[in-house]
Scaffold this motif. Structure first.
Motif, PDB file in Angstrom:
ATOM      1  N   ILE A  37       0.856  -1.188   0.000  1.00  0.00           N
ATOM      2  CA  ILE A  37       0.000   0.000   0.000  1.00  0.00           C
ATOM      3  C   ILE A  37       0.892   1.238   0.000  1.00  0.00           C
ATOM      4  O   ILE A  37       1.819   1.348   0.800  1.00  0.00           O
ATOM      5  CB  ILE A  37      -0.938  -0.016   1.224  1.00  0.00           C
ATOM      6  N   ALA A  38       0.621   2.141  -0.920  1.00  0.00           N
ATOM      7  CA  ALA A  38       1.467   3.329  -1.030  1.00  0.00           C
ATOM      8  C   ALA A  38       1.116   4.327   0.061  1.00  0.00           C
ATOM      9  O   ALA A  38      -0.052   4.450   0.452  1.00  0.00           O
ATOM     10  CB  ALA A  38       1.280   3.967  -2.398  1.00  0.00           C
ATOM     11  N   GLY A  39       2.127   5.048   0.570  1.00  0.00           N
ATOM     12  CA  GLY A  39       1.889   6.033   1.612  1.00  0.00           C
ATOM     13  C   GLY A  39       1.199   7.258   1.052  1.00  0.00           C
ATOM     14  O   GLY A  39       0.159   7.690   1.539  1.00  0.00           O
ATOM     15  N   MET A  40       1.781   7.834  -0.004  1.00  0.00           N
ATOM     16  CA  MET A  40       1.246   9.075  -0.545  1.00  0.00           C
ATOM     17  C   MET A  40       1.313   9.054  -2.073  1.00  0.00           C
ATOM     18  O   MET A  40       2.268   8.525  -2.639  1.00  0.00           O
ATOM     19  CB  MET A  40       2.074  10.250  -0.018  1.00  0.00           C
ATOM     20  N   GLY A  41       0.311   9.626  -2.694  1.00  0.00           N
ATOM     21  CA  GLY A  41       0.293   9.679  -4.152  1.00  0.00           C
ATOM     22  C   GLY A  41       1.050  10.890  -4.662  1.00  0.00           C
ATOM     23  O   GLY A  41       0.895  11.985  -4.129  1.00  0.00           O
ATOM     24  N   LEU A  42       1.882  10.690  -5.686  1.00  0.00           N
ATOM     25  CA  LEU A  42       2.494  11.845  -6.357  1.00  0.00           C
ATOM     26  C   LEU A  42       1.529  12.273  -7.449  1.00  0.00           C
ATOM     27  O   LEU A  42       1.468  11.682  -8.517  1.00  0.00           O
ATOM     28  CB  LEU A  42       3.860  11.474  -6.929  1.00  0.00           C
ATOM     29  N   THR A  43       0.769  13.301  -7.169  1.00  0.00           N
ATOM     30  CA  THR A  43      -0.307  13.711  -8.070  1.00  0.00           C
ATOM     31  C   THR A  43       0.132  14.849  -8.974  1.00  0.00           C
ATOM     32  O   THR A  43       0.928  14.646  -9.873  1.00  0.00           O
ATOM     33  CB  THR A  43      -1.546  14.097  -7.252  1.00  0.00           C
ATOM     34  N   TRP A  44      -0.366  16.036  -8.696  1.00  0.00           N
ATOM     35  CA  TRP A  44      -0.016  17.168  -9.557  1.00  0.00           C
ATOM     36  C   TRP A  44       1.235  17.810  -8.985  1.00  0.00           C
ATOM     37  O   TRP A  44       1.244  18.319  -7.874  1.00  0.00           O
ATOM     38  CB  TRP A  44      -1.176  18.155  -9.610  1.00  0.00           C
ATOM     39  N   TRP A  45       2.302  17.833  -9.761  1.00  0.00           N
ATOM     40  CA  TRP A  45       3.614  18.264  -9.314  1.00  0.00           C
ATOM     41  C   TRP A  45       3.655  19.733  -8.929  1.00  0.00           C
ATOM     42  O   TRP A  45       4.282  20.122  -7.945  1.00  0.00           O
ATOM     43  CB  TRP A  45       4.636  17.934 -10.398  1.00  0.00           C
ATOM     44  N   LYS A  46       3.000  20.571  -9.700  1.00  0.00           N
ATOM     45  CA  LYS A  46       3.116  22.018  -9.472  1.00  0.00           C
ATOM     46  C   LYS A  46       2.751  22.414  -8.038  1.00  0.00           C
ATOM     47  O   LYS A  46       3.569  23.025  -7.350  1.00  0.00           O
ATOM     48  CB  LYS A  46       2.281  22.793 -10.504  1.00  0.00           C
ATOM     49  N   PRO A  47       1.554  22.078  -7.542  1.00  0.00           N
ATOM     50  CA  PRO A  47       1.261  22.452  -6.151  1.00  0.00           C
ATOM     51  C   PRO A  47       2.137  21.730  -5.136  1.00  0.00           C
ATOM     52  O   PRO A  47       2.498  22.329  -4.110  1.00  0.00           O
ATOM     53  CB  PRO A  47      -0.213  22.067  -5.960  1.00  0.00           C
ATOM     54  N   TYR A  63      11.375  15.080  -2.211  1.00  0.00           N
ATOM     55  CA  TYR A  63      10.402  14.183  -2.850  1.00  0.00           C
ATOM     56  C   TYR A  63      11.093  12.967  -3.462  1.00  0.00           C
ATOM     57  O   TYR A  63      10.582  11.866  -3.448  1.00  0.00           O
ATOM     58  CB  TYR A  63       9.606  14.927  -3.933  1.00  0.00           C
ATOM     59  N   LYS A  64      12.294  13.215  -3.992  1.00  0.00           N
ATOM     60  CA  LYS A  64      13.048  12.128  -4.608  1.00  0.00           C
ATOM     61  C   LYS A  64      13.369  11.061  -3.565  1.00  0.00           C
ATOM     62  O   LYS A  64      13.235   9.857  -3.811  1.00  0.00           O
ATOM     63  CB  LYS A  64      14.335  12.696  -5.201  1.00  0.00           C
ATOM     64  N   ASP A  65      13.744  11.543  -2.389  1.00  0.00           N
ATOM     65  CA  ASP A  65      14.059  10.621  -1.300  1.00  0.00           C
ATOM     66  C   ASP A  65      12.826   9.794  -0.920  1.00  0.00           C
ATOM     67  O   ASP A  65      12.897   8.582  -0.764  1.00  0.00           O
ATOM     68  CB  ASP A  65      14.564  11.447  -0.105  1.00  0.00           C
ATOM     69  N   MET A  66      11.680  10.456  -0.821  1.00  0.00           N
ATOM     70  CA  MET A  66      10.451   9.731  -0.486  1.00  0.00           C
ATOM     71  C   MET A  66      10.108   8.724  -1.570  1.00  0.00           C
ATOM     72  O   MET A  66       9.640   7.626  -1.304  1.00  0.00           O
ATOM     73  CB  MET A  66       9.285  10.716  -0.324  1.00  0.00           C
ATOM     74  N   HIS A  67      10.358   9.130  -2.816  1.00  0.00           N
ATOM     75  CA  HIS A  67      10.083   8.225  -3.935  1.00  0.00           C
ATOM     76  C   HIS A  67      11.020   7.037  -3.907  1.00  0.00           C
ATOM     77  O   HIS A  67      10.601   5.884  -4.058  1.00  0.00           O
ATOM     78  CB  HIS A  67      10.222   8.993  -5.257  1.00  0.00           C
ATOM     79  N   ASP A  68      12.318   7.307  -3.694  1.00  0.00           N
ATOM     80  CA  ASP A  68      13.303   6.218  -3.720  1.00  0.00           C
ATOM     81  C   ASP A  68      13.057   5.217  -2.587  1.00  0.00           C
ATOM     82  O   ASP A  68      13.322   4.032  -2.737  1.00  0.00           O
ATOM     83  CB  ASP A  68      14.728   6.783  -3.620  1.00  0.00           C
ATOM     84  N   LYS A  69      12.539   5.736  -1.457  1.00  0.00           N
ATOM     85  CA  LYS A  69      12.246   4.824  -0.340  1.00  0.00           C
ATOM     86  C   LYS A  69      10.873   4.169  -0.499  1.00  0.00           C
ATOM     87  O   LYS A  69      10.362   3.559   0.433  1.00  0.00           O
ATOM     88  CB  LYS A  69      12.322   5.604   0.977  1.00  0.00           C
ATOM     89  N   LYS A  70      10.253   4.395  -1.638  1.00  0.00           N
ATOM     90  CA  LYS A  70       8.951   3.790  -1.963  1.00  0.00           C
ATOM     91  C   LYS A  70       7.831   4.189  -0.986  1.00  0.00           C
ATOM     92  O   LYS A  70       6.901   3.428  -0.746  1.00  0.00           O
ATOM     93  CB  LYS A  70       9.068   2.262  -2.023  1.00  0.00           C
ATOM     94  N   ILE A  71       7.970   5.399  -0.393  1.00  0.00           N
ATOM     95  CA  ILE A  71       6.886   5.926   0.435  1.00  0.00           C
ATOM     96  C   ILE A  71       5.756   6.389  -0.480  1.00  0.00           C
ATOM     97  O   ILE A  71       4.581   6.253  -0.176  1.00  0.00           O
ATOM     98  CB  ILE A  71       7.378   7.147   1.260  1.00  0.00           C
ATOM     99  N   THR A  72       6.147   6.952  -1.621  1.00  0.00           N
ATOM    100  CA  THR A  72       5.163   7.508  -2.549  1.00  0.00           C
ATOM    101  C   THR A  72       4.871   6.504  -3.660  1.00  0.00           C
ATOM    102  O   THR A  72       5.518   5.466  -3.764  1.00  0.00           O
ATOM    103  CB  THR A  72       5.695   8.779  -3.214  1.00  0.00           C
ATOM    104  N   THR A  73       3.908   6.881  -4.508  1.00  0.00           N
ATOM    105  CA  THR A  73       3.643   6.083  -5.699  1.00  0.00           C
ATOM    106  C   THR A  73       4.839   6.177  -6.631  1.00  0.00           C
ATOM    107  O   THR A  73       5.648   7.098  -6.531  1.00  0.00           O
ATOM    108  CB  THR A  73       2.397   6.611  -6.425  1.00  0.00           C
ATOM    109  N   GLN A  74       4.963   5.222  -7.541  1.00  0.00           N
ATOM    110  CA  GLN A  74       6.100   5.173  -8.450  1.00  0.00           C
ATOM    111  C   GLN A  74       5.685   5.609  -9.856  1.00  0.00           C
ATOM    112  O   GLN A  74       4.504   5.783 -10.139  1.00  0.00           O
ATOM    113  CB  GLN A  74       6.673   3.747  -8.480  1.00  0.00           C
TER     114      GLN A  74
END
Lengths: 420, 302, 280
Positions: free
Chosen positions: A191-201, A235-246
């Motif tokens: 289960i993903a922790g957080m979704g990487l949705t719209w980058w700008k905000p 954000y990159k760190d959160m992504h690399d640790k698979k906290i966020t969606t890929q």
């Protein structure tokens, strides 16, 4: 024989459709009609709300009726300069995002409201959310009257929060640390922790929390700096640790199917989420600190503006403002599609107070958290952030390259502009 | 023979008063062409020599825009070179497929197999769809989460977000979408080759391949030339596929020149119409050069 | 022996064609099937070709939402625009091709090559000035804004002219000796003979206009006047995460061109016997 058959098909279809579409009534708007042409970028649930708002207004038998014209956002923005330049068929009333106003004023695209405001005393700063109202003025003149202030906040799956982050919501502020802790636990269950949705905000909100500024002198962008590097790396760190969606994941879909805890998204997406059978709640966008004074919620505002007319008609313009003023006191309809109207009258409406997004308007702390990133050349930055989006976070380019290119792109585009 | 008939043609014309001026026949097209294509084109080229925001009066700046996009180290120079390179890359990959695939289909259909008409209809079908519809269909196919490619074969590929797949998806979509027109033209051409050419070759015992190279190809040379040139021009104008399928990514690697042209003219910031126009003039010149080279290389040698 | 060999290549082609056509049709069939699925089913179930629950609501919802997405209206607008463009192109193109193929005048080849060369500029260059011309004429938001630009192209003239060049001049001469005027030669002799290529031009024009994307999204601002292709883009913005409904919209959009194609297809075969004469 065969030929006549073929022509038959074409000619009949034309005849039929001529009758049905009435294409001979060509004029977009004739100046002598008592109808105001109103362009806006509202589609989907927003489009439906605006249409019913306009219908409701027209039922009050106003002197000037309103004709609602919905366009796709990108098409609408392409058309505005061309139509103002062509001096024909210019709509009487126009909705634009607040970040456009400074640039539009400088390009001579807007007329000011000032000469007409005396007659409409309701249109004043006491009746609107300050952040939305302030940004509608430029160089001491009023160019925009806010319709709403729309925020990118966060949806959460109640069940999953209970399981992975039971105390995260105690103070209505979910910190990144809390998301990271929850994501570490939940990733074992896929289960993903957080979704990487719209980058700008997402980018701008964290940049704001870290104290970053888009420009130092109001003209030149300042985007390649320590703070921006920290944001992207964060954000990159959160992504690399698979906290966020890929990369390739659809965060909205994962959220709707119960495979993701937190979904930072716009309040305008509420309708779509409501339709699913997910048990969800809403809160502030993810924050660095749990100090309520430091909350930043990225926001923008739809503003009514008057596009420059070669000859502005006094009576027509007053008819237009009558509508704008009427919306101020009737914007509950606008709230129904999930939006937050910028008019403070709404906060007294019990129907509104029951709506999920109302927490952003009802107390001062939350009102102050809504931040509009109003850099004059925001458009160039937005185009870059939307096109290159997560390329650095998803390791498709290096962070330094990404930011260097962002800085150069915006700087060169600003320099290449037509100046006054 | 041709000369004789030409002479008599002119002789007759001298005696007839019923001859109308050729201009009468040309007028409708020329009028429409001038008003709705040529004048806008000239004005469009003029814009390339100005600074313009689409609102105020354009300011003439001479060759500044061209200097900027061709020789400076600004971002516009990057946009031109990388955009042009990606466009040319796409042309190089896609044009061979867009010629060879329909050609082989036409050759197969020309053997008059069963249901030839049905097959022809089917392969032409995608050409009838708008780019939006085509992208809607294919983005479903390539969807990493619930697209049939990944779910059926248990793959885990982000098709449109990683190279070289991003280019492959764009080319697959383009081939699928556009081959119909060329196929029809080849079919027509193949149909027009006299059967006795092949019969004579059969008597000499020529193989199918030899017949294809020595009879078929030379006979349809004109159509091949026509389609190669028109296909190349069409592919140089590529825009919708990367815009809607990959958004120019990953990391701008499928951002083609037309996307930069479009964004500079109609982006979110103040319009940079002059630079945008200069970029499209360069694109137009490239297309012209390439077409002329093609015409020269493939010209009728007799 | 010859027949046997031909039979073998025929069968080989047949097998290849079957394989390829399966590849060709699959994405489309899958799209059609998806338009009958619910969004939830689409997103949660793994690969299923056929819908588990067949539903029509994607279509009915789409067609009923006339305030935001008047799909039926767009559809009719597109028929007017594409039909009008086709008629204008056929008239203008056949007249012009006749002049280029049959009438002698000074600078004929230069003019022809000039027309073809201008076609090489990317269409985006014309858009802004063209928009200005349309607003001056008051044609923005009308079908004329698309019909006239459709008839500027020279490729169609090229196709038709090449086809005409294959018609022996002797036909004209015979008629001329009988006292026929240019116009009569065009009407009575040439026009019936170029019918096959005109059908090809008609199909190309109709589909080209139907599928035009960039220009209509600039020149149409009135949602009720726009054709279906920019309309589809509007749908795309509206149903971002609702692929089945989007698919339903896409399928509605392709129906007319599909029908036109079914009608015109036999003329393709006819045109083949006469050959689309494109010579280098």
């Amino acid at each position: 024989m065969k030929k006549s058959h073929f022509w038959g098909v074409i000619v009949t279809s034309i005849a039929v459709s001529l009758g049905l579409t009435g294409w001979t009534s060509t004029a977009v708007h004739a100046d002598d009609t008592k109808e105001i042409i109103f362009w806006n970028p509202f589609t989907g649930p927003d489009g439906t709300s605006m249409q019913s708002l306009v219908n409701q207004y027209n039922k009050t038998n106003p002197k000037y009726r309103v004709k609602n014209v919905s366009l796709t956002e990108s098409d609408m923005y392409s058309k505005i300069p061309t139509i103002v330049n062509s001096k024909k068929g210019i709509p009487d009333l126009q909705i634009v995002h607040v970040e456009r106003i400074k640039d539009y004023v400088n390009n001579g695209l807007l007329d000011s409201y000032n000469p007409y405001l005396k007659k409409f005393s309701g249109i004043n700063k006491d009746n609107y959310v300050p952040e939305a109202w302030v940004n509608g003025a430029y160089q001491g003149k009023r160019y925009g009257v806010p319709l709403d202030i729309h925020t990118s906040f966060m949806y959460y799956n109640k069940k999953l929060v209970q399981k992975y982050a039971p105390h995260a919501l105690d103070d209505n502020i979910v910190t990144f640390d809390e998301i990271k802790a929850a994501g570490k636990k939940s990733q074992k269950d896929d289960i993903a922790g957080m979704g990487l949705t719209w980058w700008k905000p997402l980018f701008l909100s964290l940049y704001g929390q870290m104290g970053g500024e888009l420009t130092k002198n109001g003209k030149d962008p300042d985007l390649n700096n320590k703070t921006s590097r920290r944001v992207v790396n964060f954000y990159k760190d959160m992504h690399d640790k698979k906290i966020t969606t890929q990369d390739g994941d659809d965060p909205m879909q994962l959220f709707l199917t119960g495979k993701q805890i937190f979904l930072p998204e716009g309040i305008w997406m509420n309708n779509q989420i409501k339709e699913s059978d997910i048990d969800y709640g809403v809160t502030n966008a993810p924050q660095l600190s749990s100090d309520s004074k430091k909350i930043v919620n990225w926001s923008s505002s739809h503003q009514f503006v008057l596009l420059k007319q070669p000859k502005r008609d006094q009576a027509r313009t007053e008819g237009t403002l009558a509508f704008v003023n009427w919306v101020r006191t009737h914007s509950i309809k606008w709230a129904e599609s999930g939006q937050n109207p910028a008019s403070l009258a709404i906060t007294k409406d019990p129907k509104y107070l029951k709506m999920q997004q109302s927490f952003l308007l009802t107390n001062k702390v939350e009102q102050d958290s809504m931040t509009i990133f109003n850099y004059r050349y925001n458009g160039y930055l937005a185009d870059y952030l939307d096109r290159y989006a997560y390329d650095a976070v998803f390791n498709k380019t290096s962070v330094s390259q990404y930011l260097k290119k962002m800085q150069n792109t915006v700087q060169d585009e600003v320099d290449a502009q037509m100046t006054n | 023979m041709a000369e004789v008939s030409l002479k008599s043609h002119e002789q007759v014309s001298k005696h007839k008063r019923t001859r109308s001026h050729p201009f009468v026949y040309l007028l409708p097209h020329l009028a429409i062409f001038t008003i709705f294509f040529f004048i806008p084109l000239i004005f469009g080229i003029y814009i390339a020599f100005t600074k313009w925001d689409l609102v105020r009066t354009p300011v003439f700046v001479g060759l500044d825009n061209f200097k900027n996009i061709l020789f400076s180290n600004s971002i516009f120079h990057d946009q031109l070179t990388s955009g042009l390179w990606h466009t040319i890359l796409f042309v190089l990959i896609s044009v061979p497929f867009c010629v060879l695939v329909p050609l082989s289909l036409a050759v197969m259909l020309n053997t008059k197999p069963k249901f030839a008409k049905f097959f022809q209809g089917l392969f032409y079908l995608p050409s009838l769809f708008s780019i939006s519809a085509v992208v809607i269909v294919w983005s479903l196919i390539f969807n990493p989460n619930y697209g049939p490619l990944n779910t059926l074969f248990n793959w885990n590929q982000v098709w449109t977000g990683t190279q070289p797949w991003a280019w492959i998806t764009i080319v697959v979509l383009t081939v699928w979408w556009t081959i119909g027109g060329n196929m029809i033209i080849y079919q027509a051409a193949l149909n027009g080759i006299p059967q006795d050419y092949y019969e004579a070759a059969d008597i000499d015992g020529a193989s199918s391949w030899k017949k294809f190279v020595h009879i078929t190809l030379p006979s349809i040379r004109g159509q091949l030339l026509f389609t190669i040139v028109t296909t190349t021009i069409a592919q140089f104008n590529i825009y919708g596929q990367p815009l809607m399928l990959t958004n120019g990514g990953p990391n701008g690697s499928t951002t083609v020149l037309m996307m930069n042209v479009q964004q500079n003219a109609f982006g979110s910031g103040q319009s940079l119409a002059g630079i945008s126009s200069a970029m499209s003039v360069i694109l137009g010149i490239c297309i012209m050069i390439v077409s002329m080279v093609q015409l020269f290389l493939l010209r009728n040698k007799d | 022996m010859k027949n046997k060999k031909q039979g073998a290549s025929q069968w080989l082609s047949f097998i290849f064609l079957i394989l390829l056509s399966i590849i060709w049709i699959m994405p489309l069939l899958y799209g059609v099937m998806s338009s009958f699925k619910s969004n939830i089913e689409m997103q949660s179930v793994g690969f299923k070709f056929l819908p588990i629950n067949w539903i029509l609501t994607n279509y009915s919802d789409l067609l009923q939402n006339t305030a935001n997405t008047p799909v039926f209206r767009w559809f009719l607008n597109s028929i007017v625009i594409s039909g009008g463009s086709t008629i204008l192109v056929l008239i203008v193109t056949s007249l012009s091709a006749f002049a280029f193929s049959r009438l002698r005048f000074k600078g004929r080849n230069v003019l022809f090559i000039f027309l073809l060369a201008t076609m090489m500029f990317p269409p985006v260059m014309n858009i802004i000035p063209l928009y200005k011309i349309m607003t001056l004429l008051g044609w923005a938001n009308t079908p004329w804004a698309m019909i006239f630009p459709a008839a500027t192209g020279a490729f169609n003239i090229f196709l038709v002219r090449q086809f005409m060049d294959n018609i022996p001049l002797a036909y004209d001469e015979a008629a001329r000796i009988d006292g026929a005027s240019d116009w009569q030669i065009f009407r009575i002799i040439i026009l019936p003979l170029i019918k096959p290529v005109l059908f090809v031009v008609a199909l190309f024009t109709f589909t080209g206009s139907w599928n035009d994307f960039l220009w209509p999204s600039i020149v149409f601002s009135d949602i009720n006047k726009m054709p279906i292709t920019p309309g589809l883009k509007l749908l795309q913005g509206m149903y971002v995460a609702d692929i089945p409904t989007l698919m339903a919209g896409a399928i509605i959009a392709i129906i007319p061109t599909f029908i036109l194609y079914l009608v015109a297809q036999k003329y393709f075969l006819q045109s083949m016997s006469l050959s689309v004469g494109v010579k280098g």
